[in-house]
Design a protein around this motif. Sequence first.
Motif, PDB file in Angstrom:
ATOM      1  N   GLY A   1     -10.746 -37.389 -41.616  1.00  0.00           N
ATOM      2  CA  GLY A   1     -10.938 -36.285 -41.100  1.00  0.00           C
ATOM      3  C   GLY A   1     -10.575 -35.005 -41.708  1.00  0.00           C
ATOM      4  N   PHE A   2     -11.098 -33.826 -41.276  1.00  0.00           N
ATOM      5  CA  PHE A   2     -10.984 -32.562 -42.116  1.00  0.00           C
ATOM      6  C   PHE A   2     -10.967 -31.392 -41.058  1.00  0.00           C
ATOM      7  CE2 PHE A   2     -12.082 -28.618 -44.506  1.00  0.00           C
ATOM      8  CZ  PHE A   2     -11.255 -28.754 -45.509  1.00  0.00           C
ATOM      9  N   ALA A   3      -9.910 -30.594 -41.302  1.00  0.00           N
ATOM     10  CA  ALA A   3      -9.690 -29.477 -40.515  1.00  0.00           C
ATOM     11  C   ALA A   3      -9.810 -28.037 -41.424  1.00  0.00           C
ATOM     12  CB  ALA A   3      -8.402 -29.238 -39.709  1.00  0.00           C
ATOM     13  N   GLY A   4     -10.845 -27.232 -41.490  1.00  0.00           N
ATOM     14  CA  GLY A   4     -10.946 -26.176 -42.354  1.00  0.00           C
ATOM     15  C   GLY A   4     -10.382 -24.980 -41.828  1.00  0.00           C
ATOM     16  N   ASP A   5     -10.820 -23.794 -42.701  1.00  0.00           N
ATOM     17  CA  ASP A   5     -10.346 -22.500 -42.181  1.00  0.00           C
ATOM     18  C   ASP A   5     -10.721 -22.132 -40.827  1.00  0.00           C
ATOM     19  OD1 ASP A   5      -9.790 -22.503 -45.010  1.00  0.00           O
ATOM     20  OD2 ASP A   5     -11.072 -20.928 -45.778  1.00  0.00           O
ATOM     21  N   ASN A   6     -11.566 -22.700 -39.887  1.00  0.00           N
ATOM     22  CA  ASN A   6     -12.010 -22.135 -38.586  1.00  0.00           C
ATOM     23  C   ASN A   6     -10.998 -22.838 -37.770  1.00  0.00           C
ATOM     24  OD1 ASN A   6     -12.932 -24.926 -39.631  1.00  0.00           O
ATOM     25  ND2 ASN A   6     -14.158 -24.728 -37.490  1.00  0.00           N
ATOM     26  N   VAL A   7     -10.199 -23.836 -38.155  1.00  0.00           N
ATOM     27  CA  VAL A   7      -9.172 -24.552 -37.449  1.00  0.00           C
ATOM     28  C   VAL A   7      -7.612 -24.196 -37.986  1.00  0.00           C
ATOM     29  CG1 VAL A   7      -8.230 -26.731 -36.665  1.00  0.00           C
ATOM     30  CG2 VAL A   7     -10.700 -26.211 -36.623  1.00  0.00           C
TER      31      VAL A   7
ATOM     32  N   PRO B   1      -4.504 -22.087 -39.485  1.00  0.00           N
ATOM     33  CA  PRO B   1      -4.131 -20.923 -39.704  1.00  0.00           C
ATOM     34  C   PRO B   1      -3.748 -20.649 -41.220  1.00  0.00           C
ATOM     35  CG  PRO B   1      -2.986 -21.912 -37.842  1.00  0.00           C
ATOM     36  CD  PRO B   1      -3.733 -22.758 -38.332  1.00  0.00           C
ATOM     37  N   GLU B   2      -4.097 -19.575 -41.717  1.00  0.00           N
ATOM     38  CA  GLU B   2      -4.082 -19.347 -43.193  1.00  0.00           C
ATOM     39  C   GLU B   2      -2.663 -19.474 -43.829  1.00  0.00           C
ATOM     40  OE1 GLU B   2      -4.695 -15.405 -46.317  1.00  0.00           O
ATOM     41  OE2 GLU B   2      -4.879 -15.178 -43.966  1.00  0.00           O
ATOM     42  N   GLU B   3      -1.639 -19.523 -42.985  1.00  0.00           N
ATOM     43  CA  GLU B   3      -0.214 -20.012 -43.679  1.00  0.00           C
ATOM     44  C   GLU B   3      -0.179 -21.398 -44.032  1.00  0.00           C
ATOM     45  OE1 GLU B   3       0.763 -19.402 -39.123  1.00  0.00           O
ATOM     46  OE2 GLU B   3      -0.668 -18.405 -40.794  1.00  0.00           O
ATOM     47  N   TYR B   4      -0.982 -22.113 -43.351  1.00  0.00           N
ATOM     48  CA  TYR B   4      -1.097 -23.813 -43.561  1.00  0.00           C
ATOM     49  C   TYR B   4      -2.084 -24.221 -44.483  1.00  0.00           C
ATOM     50  CZ  TYR B   4       1.943 -23.459 -39.294  1.00  0.00           C
ATOM     51  OH  TYR B   4       2.812 -23.199 -38.318  1.00  0.00           O
ATOM     52  N   ARG B   5      -2.898 -23.398 -44.870  1.00  0.00           N
ATOM     53  CA  ARG B   5      -4.192 -23.732 -45.767  1.00  0.00           C
ATOM     54  C   ARG B   5      -3.781 -24.467 -47.209  1.00  0.00           C
ATOM     55  NH1 ARG B   5      -8.058 -18.939 -44.182  1.00  0.00           N
ATOM     56  NH2 ARG B   5      -7.894 -19.219 -41.831  1.00  0.00           N
ATOM     57  N   LEU B   6      -4.030 -25.318 -47.515  1.00  0.00           N
ATOM     58  CA  LEU B   6      -3.832 -25.951 -48.962  1.00  0.00           C
ATOM     59  C   LEU B   6      -4.719 -25.176 -49.883  1.00  0.00           C
ATOM     60  CD1 LEU B   6      -3.346 -29.546 -48.933  1.00  0.00           C
ATOM     61  CD2 LEU B   6      -1.517 -27.987 -48.743  1.00  0.00           C
ATOM     62  N   GLU B   7      -4.378 -24.584 -51.086  1.00  0.00           N
ATOM     63  CA  GLU B   7      -5.098 -23.677 -51.978  1.00  0.00           C
ATOM     64  C   GLU B   7      -6.480 -24.411 -52.296  1.00  0.00           C
ATOM     65  OE1 GLU B   7      -6.265 -20.601 -53.845  1.00  0.00           O
ATOM     66  OE2 GLU B   7      -4.033 -20.785 -52.858  1.00  0.00           O
ATOM     67  N   LYS B   8      -6.483 -25.876 -52.450  1.00  0.00           N
ATOM     68  CA  LYS B   8      -7.633 -26.588 -52.918  1.00  0.00           C
ATOM     69  C   LYS B   8      -8.672 -26.481 -51.826  1.00  0.00           C
ATOM     70  CE  LYS B   8      -7.247 -30.986 -53.364  1.00  0.00           C
ATOM     71  NZ  LYS B   8      -6.849 -32.240 -53.696  1.00  0.00           N
TER      72      LYS B   8
ATOM     73  N   HIS C   1      -3.256 -34.247 -48.524  1.00  0.00           N
ATOM     74  CA  HIS C   1      -3.230 -33.969 -49.736  1.00  0.00           C
ATOM     75  C   HIS C   1      -2.111 -33.266 -50.183  1.00  0.00           C
ATOM     76  CE1 HIS C   1      -7.178 -35.374 -51.370  1.00  0.00           C
ATOM     77  NE2 HIS C   1      -7.150 -35.802 -50.319  1.00  0.00           N
ATOM     78  N   GLY C   2      -1.450 -32.612 -49.088  1.00  0.00           N
ATOM     79  CA  GLY C   2      -0.102 -31.724 -49.517  1.00  0.00           C
ATOM     80  C   GLY C   2       1.297 -32.765 -49.695  1.00  0.00           C
ATOM     81  N   VAL C   3       0.986 -34.032 -49.319  1.00  0.00           N
ATOM     82  CA  VAL C   3       2.092 -34.748 -49.221  1.00  0.00           C
ATOM     83  C   VAL C   3       2.280 -35.885 -50.167  1.00  0.00           C
ATOM     84  CG1 VAL C   3       3.187 -36.607 -47.601  1.00  0.00           C
ATOM     85  CG2 VAL C   3       2.232 -34.666 -46.607  1.00  0.00           C
ATOM     86  N   ILE C   4       3.001 -35.503 -51.196  1.00  0.00           N
ATOM     87  CA  ILE C   4       3.106 -36.520 -52.459  1.00  0.00           C
ATOM     88  C   ILE C   4       4.488 -37.027 -52.539  1.00  0.00           C
ATOM     89  CG2 ILE C   4       2.792 -36.502 -54.944  1.00  0.00           C
ATOM     90  CD1 ILE C   4       0.351 -35.877 -53.607  1.00  0.00           C
TER      91      ILE C   4
ATOM     92  N   ALA D   1      -0.669 -29.048 -40.165  1.00  0.00           N
ATOM     93  CA  ALA D   1       0.354 -28.717 -40.888  1.00  0.00           C
ATOM     94  C   ALA D   1       1.353 -29.998 -40.788  1.00  0.00           C
ATOM     95  CB  ALA D   1       1.127 -27.590 -40.832  1.00  0.00           C
ATOM     96  N   VAL D   2       2.374 -30.274 -41.777  1.00  0.00           N
ATOM     97  CA  VAL D   2       3.147 -31.086 -41.797  1.00  0.00           C
ATOM     98  C   VAL D   2       4.578 -30.720 -41.899  1.00  0.00           C
ATOM     99  CG1 VAL D   2       3.158 -31.746 -44.292  1.00  0.00           C
ATOM    100  CG2 VAL D   2       3.961 -33.690 -42.595  1.00  0.00           C
ATOM    101  N   ASP D   3       5.497 -31.176 -40.959  1.00  0.00           N
ATOM    102  CA  ASP D   3       6.979 -30.616 -41.170  1.00  0.00           C
ATOM    103  C   ASP D   3       7.801 -31.914 -42.160  1.00  0.00           C
ATOM    104  OD1 ASP D   3       9.727 -30.824 -40.722  1.00  0.00           O
ATOM    105  OD2 ASP D   3       9.576 -30.135 -38.856  1.00  0.00           O
ATOM    106  N   ARG D   4       7.610 -31.489 -43.463  1.00  0.00           N
ATOM    107  CA  ARG D   4       8.087 -32.370 -44.518  1.00  0.00           C
ATOM    108  C   ARG D   4       9.359 -33.291 -44.135  1.00  0.00           C
ATOM    109  NH1 ARG D   4       5.752 -33.592 -49.623  1.00  0.00           N
ATOM    110  NH2 ARG D   4       6.960 -35.436 -50.189  1.00  0.00           N
ATOM    111  N   PRO D   5      10.430 -32.321 -43.747  1.00  0.00           N
ATOM    112  CA  PRO D   5      11.647 -33.252 -43.412  1.00  0.00           C
ATOM    113  C   PRO D   5      11.739 -34.073 -42.340  1.00  0.00           C
ATOM    114  CG  PRO D   5      11.959 -30.829 -43.823  1.00  0.00           C
ATOM    115  CD  PRO D   5      10.650 -30.916 -43.768  1.00  0.00           C
ATOM    116  N   ALA D   6      10.882 -33.722 -41.191  1.00  0.00           N
ATOM    117  CA  ALA D   6      10.520 -34.690 -40.203  1.00  0.00           C
ATOM    118  C   ALA D   6       9.896 -36.008 -40.655  1.00  0.00           C
ATOM    119  CB  ALA D   6       9.901 -33.846 -39.117  1.00  0.00           C
TER     120      ALA D   6
END
Length: 300
Positions: free
Chosen positions: A140-146, A148-155, A195-198, A285-290
């Motif tokens: 699935g995919f959540a875009g800019d309409n869903v 918030p700007e602070e959680y958007r991956l640049e790509k 795509h932000g979790v490597i 968004a993901v909580d990486r330490p969690a």
Amino acid sequence: MINIIYNMETADPDDALTLCMLSHHPKVNLVGVTVTPGSTSQVNIIHDILYLLDKRDVPIGVRSPGHPKNCVSEFHYKWLSKRLSIREYYEPFSLGEDIIAQVVKQYKNVKIVSGAGLSCVARYLTKHNGELDEVVIQGGFAGDNVVPEEYRLEKFKGKITCPTFNLNADVGPAKLIASTQQIKTKVFVSKNVCHGVIYDNEMHERIKPFRHDNRGLELMVDGMEFYLNQKKHGKAFHDPLAACVAINRKVCKYAEVEVYREKGEWGSRNTERNDSSSDTFISIAVDRPAFEAVLVGKEI
């Protein structure tokens, strides 16, 4: 304990690594595996991983018995070649939807984690008129309409829809699952977050101290050590993230949405359903330490 059926494929390494993690996670009872498409080679590999993990009794179901293609990446053979001899199995394979029905009848509160096409799950709903409490889907995919700007991956900035592999692998079943009320809760662990979790060398150093906590984690870390020796840039850890969401929802932040497909791409729209019996959520968004804590079986 959370009873989990894992729906997987073997073209990408992280499905097998997720299987390892789920097999001995302290919060999980792995009660079934379904595989897409379901070639003999795929079932052999999964049997052998379960053999290494002393989980021989976990039932395996397939989408398409006798599928003619191999559908197993070279990673699996190279990684496992020094750990066991790949064996042939000749017993008949069960259909994935029948395994789901069998497991749901036997256990209560079964969750399905899906890292593959959704045919087995959809056929369970239609063939068995089944119901499920929760399905966690990597896709699935959540875009800019869903998001918030602070959680958007640049790509993905500027996008509303995007192709996603697992949903496009079985479009009809994916649409059915997105719209059905036979599943009480649907959680999409989406491309915009995955795509932000490597899993790179830095993450490997954080995870290694826990590798001997259980057999599944040990084999998962072993697999990533082998992978990183070949590819220094690391591996997107899509399916393990989805599995960790199934174990503890706090791993991600979510929006309540309607999931849709348009011109071969998938998107989501914010919604608040009046019918609380059928809720659909997508990760923003993901909580990486969690995530890393849940991955190694620690509390958050």
